[in-house]
Design a protein around this motif. Structure first.
Motif, PDB file in Angstrom:
ATOM      1  N   LYS A  67      11.570  -6.040 -11.978  1.00 46.08           N
ATOM      2  CA  LYS A  67      11.356  -5.069 -10.898  1.00 46.08           C
ATOM      3  C   LYS A  67       9.867  -4.931 -10.594  1.00 46.08           C
ATOM      4  CE  LYS A  67      11.483  -0.341 -11.136  1.00 46.08           C
ATOM      5  NZ  LYS A  67      12.070   0.942 -11.471  1.00 46.08           N
ATOM      6  N   TYR A  68       9.056  -4.848 -11.647  1.00 41.52           N
ATOM      7  CA  TYR A  68       7.614  -4.707 -11.431  1.00 41.52           C
ATOM      8  C   TYR A  68       6.999  -5.994 -10.901  1.00 41.52           C
ATOM      9  CZ  TYR A  68       7.737  -0.062 -13.371  1.00 41.52           C
ATOM     10  OH  TYR A  68       8.002   1.266 -13.554  1.00 41.52           O
ATOM     11  N   ALA A  69       7.530  -7.138 -11.269  1.00 43.66           N
ATOM     12  CA  ALA A  69       7.046  -8.408 -10.715  1.00 43.66           C
ATOM     13  C   ALA A  69       7.333  -8.468  -9.212  1.00 43.66           C
ATOM     14  CB  ALA A  69       7.699  -9.581 -11.435  1.00 43.66           C
ATOM     15  N   LEU A  70       8.502  -7.993  -8.818  1.00 43.62           N
ATOM     16  CA  LEU A  70       8.853  -7.964  -7.390  1.00 43.62           C
ATOM     17  C   LEU A  70       7.944  -6.994  -6.626  1.00 43.62           C
ATOM     18  CD1 LEU A  70      10.780  -8.920  -5.154  1.00 43.62           C
ATOM     19  CD2 LEU A  70      12.254  -7.002  -5.755  1.00 43.62           C
ATOM     20  N   ILE A  71       7.692  -5.829  -7.204  1.00 40.16           N
ATOM     21  CA  ILE A  71       6.785  -4.864  -6.568  1.00 40.16           C
ATOM     22  C   ILE A  71       5.403  -5.492  -6.407  1.00 40.16           C
ATOM     23  CG2 ILE A  71       5.590  -2.655  -6.890  1.00 40.16           C
ATOM     24  CD1 ILE A  71       8.145  -1.629  -8.290  1.00 40.16           C
ATOM     25  N   TRP A  72       4.931  -6.182  -7.439  1.00 41.04           N
ATOM     26  CA  TRP A  72       3.626  -6.855  -7.405  1.00 41.04           C
ATOM     27  C   TRP A  72       3.572  -7.843  -6.245  1.00 41.04           C
ATOM     28  CZ3 TRP A  72      -0.111  -7.608 -11.730  1.00 41.04           C
ATOM     29  CH2 TRP A  72      -1.057  -8.599 -11.464  1.00 41.04           C
ATOM     30  N   ILE A  73       4.568  -8.719  -6.172  1.00 39.13           N
ATOM     31  CA  ILE A  73       4.589  -9.764  -5.147  1.00 39.13           C
ATOM     32  C   ILE A  73       4.635  -9.164  -3.747  1.00 39.13           C
ATOM     33  CG2 ILE A  73       6.008 -11.630  -4.189  1.00 39.13           C
ATOM     34  CD1 ILE A  73       6.760 -12.285  -7.167  1.00 39.13           C
ATOM     35  N   VAL A  74       5.474  -8.169  -3.549  1.00 40.05           N
ATOM     36  CA  VAL A  74       5.600  -7.541  -2.229  1.00 40.05           C
ATOM     37  C   VAL A  74       4.300  -6.845  -1.835  1.00 40.05           C
ATOM     38  CG1 VAL A  74       6.779  -5.697  -0.955  1.00 40.05           C
ATOM     39  CG2 VAL A  74       8.109  -7.322  -2.303  1.00 40.05           C
ATOM     40  N   LEU A  75       3.704  -6.097  -2.748  1.00 41.10           N
ATOM     41  CA  LEU A  75       2.468  -5.380  -2.415  1.00 41.10           C
ATOM     42  C   LEU A  75       1.304  -6.328  -2.153  1.00 41.10           C
ATOM     43  CD1 LEU A  75       2.650  -2.287  -4.790  1.00 41.10           C
ATOM     44  CD2 LEU A  75       2.848  -2.322  -2.298  1.00 41.10           C
ATOM     45  N   VAL A  76       1.194  -7.390  -2.930  1.00 41.67           N
ATOM     46  CA  VAL A  76       0.122  -8.371  -2.694  1.00 41.67           C
ATOM     47  C   VAL A  76       0.339  -9.061  -1.351  1.00 41.67           C
ATOM     48  CG1 VAL A  76      -0.874 -10.563  -3.491  1.00 41.67           C
ATOM     49  CG2 VAL A  76      -0.503  -8.702  -5.117  1.00 41.67           C
TER      50      VAL A  76
ATOM     51  N   TYR B 258     -14.038   1.914   9.899  1.00 38.50           N
ATOM     52  CA  TYR B 258     -13.874   3.032   8.979  1.00 38.50           C
ATOM     53  C   TYR B 258     -12.613   2.950   8.133  1.00 38.50           C
ATOM     54  CZ  TYR B 258     -17.735   5.729  10.889  1.00 38.50           C
ATOM     55  OH  TYR B 258     -18.982   6.154  11.260  1.00 38.50           O
ATOM     56  N   VAL B 259     -11.573   2.350   8.646  1.00 39.30           N
ATOM     57  CA  VAL B 259     -10.297   2.358   7.925  1.00 39.30           C
ATOM     58  C   VAL B 259      -9.926   0.947   7.502  1.00 39.30           C
ATOM     59  CG1 VAL B 259      -7.848   2.893   8.066  1.00 39.30           C
ATOM     60  CG2 VAL B 259      -9.496   4.397   9.159  1.00 39.30           C
ATOM     61  N   ASN B 260      -9.885   0.751   6.196  1.00 38.06           N
ATOM     62  CA  ASN B 260      -9.408  -0.489   5.600  1.00 38.06           C
ATOM     63  C   ASN B 260      -8.436  -0.082   4.494  1.00 38.06           C
ATOM     64  OD1 ASN B 260     -12.612  -0.873   6.086  1.00 38.06           O
ATOM     65  ND2 ASN B 260     -11.459  -2.647   6.748  1.00 38.06           N
ATOM     66  N   PRO B 261      -7.141  -0.046   4.792  1.00 37.93           N
ATOM     67  CA  PRO B 261      -6.184   0.417   3.774  1.00 37.93           C
ATOM     68  C   PRO B 261      -5.982  -0.618   2.670  1.00 37.93           C
ATOM     69  CG  PRO B 261      -5.047  -0.280   5.761  1.00 37.93           C
ATOM     70  CD  PRO B 261      -6.507  -0.370   6.061  1.00 37.93           C
ATOM     71  N   TYR B 262      -5.905  -0.117   1.456  1.00 39.93           N
ATOM     72  CA  TYR B 262      -5.652  -0.971   0.296  1.00 39.93           C
ATOM     73  C   TYR B 262      -4.458  -0.400  -0.464  1.00 39.93           C
ATOM     74  CZ  TYR B 262     -10.099  -3.082   1.391  1.00 39.93           C
ATOM     75  OH  TYR B 262     -11.109  -3.735   2.041  1.00 39.93           O
ATOM     76  N   VAL B 263      -3.280  -0.726   0.026  1.00 39.81           N
ATOM     77  CA  VAL B 263      -2.056  -0.143  -0.530  1.00 39.81           C
ATOM     78  C   VAL B 263      -1.553  -0.875  -1.774  1.00 39.81           C
ATOM     79  CG1 VAL B 263      -1.340   0.834   1.675  1.00 39.81           C
ATOM     80  CG2 VAL B 263      -0.592  -1.452   1.039  1.00 39.81           C
ATOM     81  N   TYR B 264      -2.169  -1.984  -2.124  1.00 39.54           N
ATOM     82  CA  TYR B 264      -1.744  -2.703  -3.327  1.00 39.54           C
ATOM     83  C   TYR B 264      -1.954  -1.868  -4.586  1.00 39.54           C
ATOM     84  CZ  TYR B 264      -6.629  -3.736  -4.406  1.00 39.54           C
ATOM     85  OH  TYR B 264      -7.956  -3.633  -4.718  1.00 39.54           O
ATOM     86  N   VAL B 265      -2.806  -0.838  -4.520  1.00 42.63           N
ATOM     87  CA  VAL B 265      -3.045   0.024  -5.688  1.00 42.63           C
ATOM     88  C   VAL B 265      -1.797   0.808  -6.077  1.00 42.63           C
ATOM     89  CG1 VAL B 265      -5.512   0.197  -5.239  1.00 42.63           C
ATOM     90  CG2 VAL B 265      -3.984   1.956  -4.355  1.00 42.63           C
ATOM     91  N   LEU B 266      -0.814   0.835  -5.197  1.00 37.05           N
ATOM     92  CA  LEU B 266       0.453   1.499  -5.512  1.00 37.05           C
ATOM     93  C   LEU B 266       1.068   0.931  -6.786  1.00 37.05           C
ATOM     94  CD1 LEU B 266       2.777   3.425  -4.764  1.00 37.05           C
ATOM     95  CD2 LEU B 266       3.661   1.638  -3.254  1.00 37.05           C
ATOM     96  N   PHE B 267       0.852  -0.350  -7.039  1.00 36.38           N
ATOM     97  CA  PHE B 267       1.394  -0.965  -8.251  1.00 36.38           C
ATOM     98  C   PHE B 267       0.876  -0.263  -9.507  1.00 36.38           C
ATOM     99  CE2 PHE B 267       1.264  -3.961 -11.779  1.00 36.38           C
ATOM    100  CZ  PHE B 267       2.591  -4.358 -11.832  1.00 36.38           C
TER     101      PHE B 267
END
Length: 168
Positions: free
Chosen positions: A7-16, A31-40
């Motif tokens: 499950k965490y490997a899938l979350i990693w792949i999707v977020l990256v 001004y805005v550069n979102p970095y949502v990969y930190v959700l992992f």
């Protein structure tokens, strides 16, 4: 420890993939550069050993660095964020009330706790990332605004993901 590594490997792949293919191309007025990969890092269980947390954070950041041609910036920022995660959790959680067996999700921890947790860690990550990127205090206010606006967008996405994707 991580109970479901698949499950965490899938979350990693999707977020990256989302970060590389979508969010790296979003820029509003510089001004805005979102970095949502930190959700992992935010979603990793509380009982994850610190060495594993730091290793996963470093490798996650390294993935983003490789695809974004930013040598070491994201790796250092995510490692710093992961290093401070246990401290932040202990600071914002009342003594002996945090259930370490439940994952850090909005539904399990409550909205107030989860939003505080997310805001603090995302701000830590973004401030570190943007200041190490410019590596000067010359444009201190611009970098600070960039960090805050990018953090706000990232936080909104992370909180919304808790309602629509991670409904556990």
């Amino acid at each position: 420890m991580i109970n479901n590594p698949l499950k965490y490997a899938l979350i990693w792949i999707v977020l990256v993939a989302l970060q590389i293919l979508l969010f790296n191309h979003i820029q509003f007025s510089g001004y805005v550069n979102p970095y949502v990969y930190v959700l992992f890092i935010l979603l990793l269980p509380f009982e994850t050993p610190k060495y594993l947390l730091l290793l996963l954070a470093f490798l996650l950041g390294l993935n983003i660095d490789i695809f974004g041609n930013t040598p070491g910036l994201h790796a250092s920022a995510t490692t710093f964020m992961a290093f401070l995660k246990p401290t932040v959790v202990s600071l914002i959680s009342p003594r002996d009330t945090i259930d370490t067996s439940s994952p850090p999700r909005l539904q399990q921890m409550g909205p107030a706790w989860f939003i505080r947790y997310t805001v603090i860690l995302v701000l830590i990550h973004h401030l570190f990332l943007f200041y190490i990127e410019v590596f000067t205090l010359k444009d201190f206010i611009f970098t600070l605004l960039r960090s805050f606006f990018s953090s706000a967008f990232t936080i909104v996405f992370i909180v919304l993901s808790q309602f629509f994707i991670f409904k556990e």
